[in-house]
Scaffold this active site. Structure first.
Site, PDB file in Angstrom:
ATOM      1  N   SER A  76      13.552  28.113  69.394  1.00  0.00           N
ATOM      2  CA  SER A  76      12.289  28.600  68.853  1.00  0.00           C
ATOM      3  C   SER A  76      12.318  28.542  67.322  1.00  0.00           C
ATOM      4  O   SER A  76      12.599  27.492  66.748  1.00  0.00           O
ATOM      5  CB  SER A  76      12.008  30.014  69.375  1.00  0.00           C
ATOM      6  OG  SER A  76      10.674  30.401  69.124  1.00  0.00           O
ATOM      7  N   LEU A  77      12.050  29.652  66.640  1.00  0.00           N
ATOM      8  CA  LEU A  77      12.086  29.671  65.182  1.00  0.00           C
ATOM      9  C   LEU A  77      13.454  29.241  64.661  1.00  0.00           C
ATOM     10  O   LEU A  77      13.557  28.513  63.664  1.00  0.00           O
ATOM     11  CB  LEU A  77      11.748  31.076  64.682  1.00  0.00           C
ATOM     12  CG  LEU A  77      11.907  31.358  63.191  1.00  0.00           C
ATOM     13  CD1 LEU A  77      11.005  30.463  62.364  1.00  0.00           C
ATOM     14  CD2 LEU A  77      11.639  32.832  62.898  1.00  0.00           C
TER      15      LEU A  77
END
Length: 454
Positions: free
Chosen positions: A289-290
């Protein structure tokens, strides 16, 4: 830029002589827990450095294998990498590009520091190097790195994948209550380290609630939205660049990404810390993800390999961060006159791995009624840097498009196996066996509803 307090860490470090892989399928490697580093996002405090005792070490095995040995280490290949010859000149080139562009629009007089950046940026050059990188066409390699990415979210004994002794948990870094954190894995000789950067800590997007959730969301919305996370009239934006009627002030937007305390700036400090601790090591990056997007941006910055899982599309952030681009090779087809819109797809060592039922990397988790918007996220970007390997879970496994498929733990043991979606259809998925073919996000369009004013 390496900060002066980094030298305070020197007495606690054991520097080994430089070693490197000598074959495409190196022997098994054992990785051990070394130390923990916690950094303040404001840099007002010195780093906390903890050396772990041997009884705290967590051992596990790599899950990749050579053709002859099912228990051997990560399968690797040789690849070309573009690396800036001077990291200080690279960062100066970023700032110089931004300030020259803004000065040309506004007529502002450059400051002495900005003029110095322009002068330093002139020394930026690129080295094309042949390096050892993880083989992303091998499902065992992806399985291992997915587990390492998962282990960036938590420390033992939480939701930790014990990989049975080959790679050991090496060090925890970042902020306890604010900002980034993650895990560093290192082998006994320090010849290779793997840095796993934590992703967004919110249950909706595959993480868990933590003290970093607020800052994770702010960075997601700053880096991956079209205009400061302006989705509807009721939203609190992360910057003040919205100018009404799907219009955004470009200069304001770039200034926000460049100048606010973003995770990219913090990631540079973290990488500099790790490279200082392991000066003779080859460094690989991973994250979910991030964390995966930050790994990819660092891969472009330093010319080191990264494998990112289910990450938001990050070419938009790379452009707004003004990441310099090396001299690009000529097109494969010498007759081609196409100028690709995604210039950051050049990197062969920056890899995104995701599936098409996850709306976050696909860029479809947006709009005021989406689950992401209801949770306060604006994932609107659609173009990834580097290369991508996209699993067709919708067509082959019948998965519905659902943000709940974003979790890294759902993919481990389901997609990163020898036969994840068998079938005869040949559509770049290799019959649902192994790993999908590599692709690029070329000529992709994002934020098409918006007008960006210079």
């Amino acid at each position: 830029m390496t900060r002066s307090w980094l030298f305070l860490l020197l007495p606690a470090l054991v520097i080994s002589k430089q070693l490197s892989f000598q074959s495409l399928n190196p022997p098994p490697q054992s990785f051990t827990l070394r130390s923990a580093i916690h950094l303040s996002p404001s840099h007002d405090h010195p780093p906390l450095h903890r050396v772990f005792a041997p009884h705290e070490q967590v051992q596990f095995y790599a899950s990749t294998a050579s053709d002859d040995d099912e228990s051997s280490a990560v399968r690797t290949i040789r690849s070309k990498a573009w690396r800036p010859n001077n990291p200080r000149a690279y960062q100066a080139a970023r700032r110089a590009s931004f300030h020259r562009k803004r000065a040309a629009r506004t007529g502002e007089i450059l400051t002495a520091q900005q003029e110095q950046d322009i002068l330093l940026a002139q020394g930026l050059d690129w080295d094309e190097e042949d390096i050892e990188v993880p083989d992303t066409s091998d499902w065992r390699t992806l399985d291992l790195f997915a587990k390492l990415a998962n282990n960036g979210y938590t420390l033992p004994p939480g939701d930790w994948y014990d990989l049975e002794g080959k790679y050991n948990y090496s060090s925890d870094f970042g902020w306890e209550a604010d900002g980034m954190r993650g895990v560093v894995f290192a082998d006994p000789t320090n010849s290779t380290v793997v840095v796993s950067i934590k992703g967004t800590s919110v249950p909706l997007v595959g993480g868990s609630e933590s003290s970093t959730s607020k800052h994770d969301k702010a960075n997601d919305n700053l880096l991956f939205s079209c205009c400061c996370s302006r989705v509807g009239w009721s939203w609190t934006t992360v910057c003040d660049c919205y100018d009404g009627n799907y219009t955004c002030k470009q200069d304001c937007l770039e200034a926000a990404v460049m100048e606010k305390e973003s995770y990219y700036t913090n990631a540079l400090d973290l990488y500099n810390n790790i490279s200082y601790m392991y000066p003779n090591s080859q460094i690989w990056l991973t994250g979910h993800s991030l964390g995966g997007a930050l790994s990819a941006l660092l891969s472009l910055t330093f010319g080191v390999p990264s494998i990112s899982f289910e990450s938001p599309a990050d070419a938009l952030a790379a452009r707004r961060l003004h990441l310099p681009i090396p001299p690009l090779p000529p097109p494969t087809d010498p007759k081609s006159k196409t100028i690709h819109s995604n210039l950051y797809s050049y990197s062969n060592i920056t890899t995104h791995v995701y599936h098409n039922a996850d709306p976050i990397p696909m860029g479809t988790c947006n709009g005021v009624t989406s689950w992401c918007a209801l949770a306060g996220f604006a994932f609107e970007s659609t173009c990834h840097v580097g290369k991508s390997r996209v699993y067709d879970t919708v067509g082959r496994l019948g998965w519905s498009v659902d943000v709940r498929t974003h979790s890294i733990q759902r993919l481990i043991g389901t997609l990163f196996v020898e036969d994840w979606g068998g079938g005869d259809k040949d559509d770049g998925q290799n019959g649902g066996k192994g790993v999908p073919d590599e692709s690029e996000d070329q000529d992709c369009e994002e934020c098409f509803r918006w007008t960006f004013e210079e």
